[in-house]
Every structure is written in structure tokens, then in C-alpha cells.
Design a protein around this motif. Structure first.
Motif, short mmCIF file in Angstrom:
data_model
loop_
_atom_site.label_atom_id
_atom_site.label_comp_id
_atom_site.label_asym_id
_atom_site.label_seq_id
_atom_site.Cartn_x
_atom_site.Cartn_y
_atom_site.Cartn_z
N PHE A 1 0.83 -1.21 0.00
CA PHE A 1 0.00 0.00 0.00
C PHE A 1 0.87 1.26 0.00
CE2 PHE A 1 -3.66 -2.42 1.99
CZ PHE A 1 -4.54 -2.20 0.95
N ARG A 2 1.87 1.30 0.88
CA ARG A 2 2.74 2.48 0.97
C ARG A 2 3.50 2.73 -0.32
NH1 ARG A 2 3.61 0.28 6.13
NH2 ARG A 2 5.62 -0.58 5.49
N GLN A 3 4.04 1.67 -0.90
CA GLN A 3 4.82 1.82 -2.13
C GLN A 3 3.94 2.27 -3.30
OE1 GLN A 3 8.13 1.67 -2.33
NE2 GLN A 3 8.03 2.26 -4.44
N LEU A 4 2.77 1.69 -3.43
CA LEU A 4 1.87 2.09 -4.51
C LEU A 4 1.43 3.55 -4.34
CD1 LEU A 4 -0.26 -1.15 -4.80
CD2 LEU A 4 1.32 -0.25 -6.52
N LYS A 5 1.15 3.95 -3.10
CA LYS A 5 0.76 5.34 -2.85
C LYS A 5 1.90 6.29 -3.21
CE LYS A 5 -1.05 8.45 0.62
NZ LYS A 5 -1.56 8.62 1.99
N ALA A 6 3.12 5.94 -2.83
CA ALA A 6 4.28 6.77 -3.14
C ALA A 6 4.49 6.92 -4.64
CB ALA A 6 5.54 6.19 -2.50
N LEU A 7 4.15 5.88 -5.38
CA LEU A 7 4.30 5.89 -6.84
C LEU A 7 3.09 6.48 -7.56
CD1 LEU A 7 5.85 2.34 -7.31
CD2 LEU A 7 7.04 4.55 -7.55
N GLY A 8 1.99 6.66 -6.82
CA GLY A 8 0.75 7.10 -7.45
C GLY A 8 0.19 6.04 -8.37
N ALA A 9 0.37 4.78 -7.97
CA ALA A 9 -0.02 3.65 -8.82
C ALA A 9 -1.18 2.88 -8.20
CB ALA A 9 1.17 2.71 -9.01
N GLU A 10 -1.82 2.06 -9.00
CA GLU A 10 -2.91 1.19 -8.58
C GLU A 10 -2.51 -0.26 -8.81
OE1 GLU A 10 -6.07 1.88 -7.32
OE2 GLU A 10 -5.39 3.94 -7.10
N LEU A 11 -3.00 -1.13 -7.98
CA LEU A 11 -2.76 -2.56 -8.14
C LEU A 11 -3.73 -3.10 -9.18
CD1 LEU A 11 -1.07 -4.89 -6.89
CD2 LEU A 11 -3.05 -5.35 -5.44
N THR A 12 -3.24 -3.85 -10.15
CA THR A 12 -4.11 -4.41 -11.18
C THR A 12 -4.15 -5.93 -11.15
OG1 THR A 12 -2.33 -4.37 -12.81
CG2 THR A 12 -3.79 -2.46 -12.73
N ALA A 13 -3.18 -6.57 -10.50
CA ALA A 13 -3.16 -8.03 -10.41
C ALA A 13 -2.21 -8.45 -9.31
CB ALA A 13 -2.72 -8.65 -11.73
N ILE A 14 -2.40 -9.67 -8.82
CA ILE A 14 -1.50 -10.28 -7.85
C ILE A 14 -0.96 -11.56 -8.49
CG2 ILE A 14 -1.30 -11.40 -5.60
CD1 ILE A 14 -3.67 -9.68 -4.67
N PHE A 15 0.33 -11.75 -8.41
CA PHE A 15 0.97 -12.97 -8.90
C PHE A 15 1.55 -13.72 -7.71
CE2 PHE A 15 0.97 -10.12 -12.45
CZ PHE A 15 0.69 -10.93 -13.54
N ASN A 16 1.09 -14.94 -7.48
CA ASN A 16 1.61 -15.75 -6.38
C ASN A 16 2.36 -16.95 -6.95
OD1 ASN A 16 -1.42 -15.10 -4.74
ND2 ASN A 16 0.52 -14.30 -4.08
N THR A 17 3.57 -17.17 -6.43
CA THR A 17 4.35 -18.31 -6.91
C THR A 17 3.90 -19.61 -6.26
OG1 THR A 17 6.06 -17.89 -5.25
CG2 THR A 17 6.37 -16.91 -7.45
N HIS A 18 3.41 -19.52 -5.02
CA HIS A 18 2.84 -20.69 -4.33
C HIS A 18 2.05 -20.21 -3.12
CE1 HIS A 18 6.81 -20.12 -2.50
NE2 HIS A 18 6.33 -20.67 -1.42
N GLN A 19 1.42 -21.14 -2.41
CA GLN A 19 0.43 -20.78 -1.39
C GLN A 19 0.95 -20.69 0.03
OE1 GLN A 19 -2.79 -23.57 -2.89
NE2 GLN A 19 -3.97 -21.98 -1.90
N HIS A 20 2.22 -20.59 0.29
CA HIS A 20 2.69 -20.42 1.66
C HIS A 20 2.30 -19.04 2.16
CE1 HIS A 20 6.05 -23.57 0.90
NE2 HIS A 20 4.90 -24.13 1.14
N SER A 21 2.06 -18.93 3.47
CA SER A 21 1.58 -17.66 4.02
C SER A 21 2.54 -16.50 3.79
CB SER A 21 1.30 -17.81 5.52
OG SER A 21 2.49 -18.13 6.22
N ASP A 22 3.83 -16.78 3.66
CA ASP A 22 4.78 -15.69 3.40
C ASP A 22 4.73 -15.23 1.95
OD1 ASP A 22 5.96 -18.14 2.61
OD2 ASP A 22 7.97 -17.32 2.82
N HIS A 23 3.85 -15.83 1.16
CA HIS A 23 3.67 -15.42 -0.24
C HIS A 23 2.25 -14.92 -0.51
CE1 HIS A 23 7.49 -16.99 -1.93
NE2 HIS A 23 7.45 -17.64 -0.78
N VAL A 24 1.28 -15.33 0.30
CA VAL A 24 -0.11 -14.95 0.04
C VAL A 24 -0.78 -14.24 1.20
CG1 VAL A 24 -0.40 -16.88 -1.57
CG2 VAL A 24 -1.08 -17.17 0.82
N GLY A 25 -0.04 -13.96 2.26
CA GLY A 25 -0.62 -13.38 3.47
C GLY A 25 -1.36 -12.07 3.27
#
Length: 69
Positions: free
Chosen positions: A10-34
Motif C-alpha cells: 500500500f505504501r509503495q503504490l501510494k508513493a508511486l501514485g499507482a494502482e494494483l491491477t493483479a496479484i501474482f503468487n508463486t505458491h500458497q505459503h503464508s509468506d507469499h499470500v498473506g
């Protein structure tokens, strides 16, 4: 890609003035999808690209192994 938690993204996107358009997950561990659920609730309609199953995600695209991008 692989948002473990939502706040730093959220902070990085706000700083860039950008919006999230998709999420890419490599696998389902909580440190990747939390952060997925928080991001999906904030940006309704985004697509989650992942190799696992996400029945709770309205816009989900199941993908296999990436060989080229």
C-alpha cells in the motif's frame, strides 16, 4: 508478486501514485499470500494469478509453471 503483507505494498503504490491491477503468487505459503485478502478487499475486481486453488477469490486465474514472461 507474493504479497506476504499488504501494508508495505500500500505504501509503495501510494508513493508511486499507482494502482494494483493483479496479484501474482508463486505458491500458497503464508509468506507469499498473506496480504492477498486485504488487497482483494481494497481493489475489488483484481485478478489473482496463482498455481494453487483460491475459491474465495472472485477473479482467479489458475496458472501452471511459467517458462517465459
Amino acid at each position: 508478486m507474493d504479497p506476504a503483507v499488504a501494508d508495505p505494498l500500500f505504501r509503495q503504490l501510494k508513493a508511486l501514485g499507482a494502482e494494483l491491477t493483479a496479484i501474482f503468487n508463486t505458491h500458497q505459503h503464508s509468506d507469499h499470500v498473506g496480504g492477498n485478502q486485504t488487497l482483494i478487499e481494497h481493489w475489488t475486481g483484481i485478478t489473482v494469478y496463482a498455481g494453487g486453488l483460491y475459491p474465495q477469490v472472485p477473479h482467479y486465474a489458475r496458472v501452471g509453471v511459467f517458462t517465459e514472461l
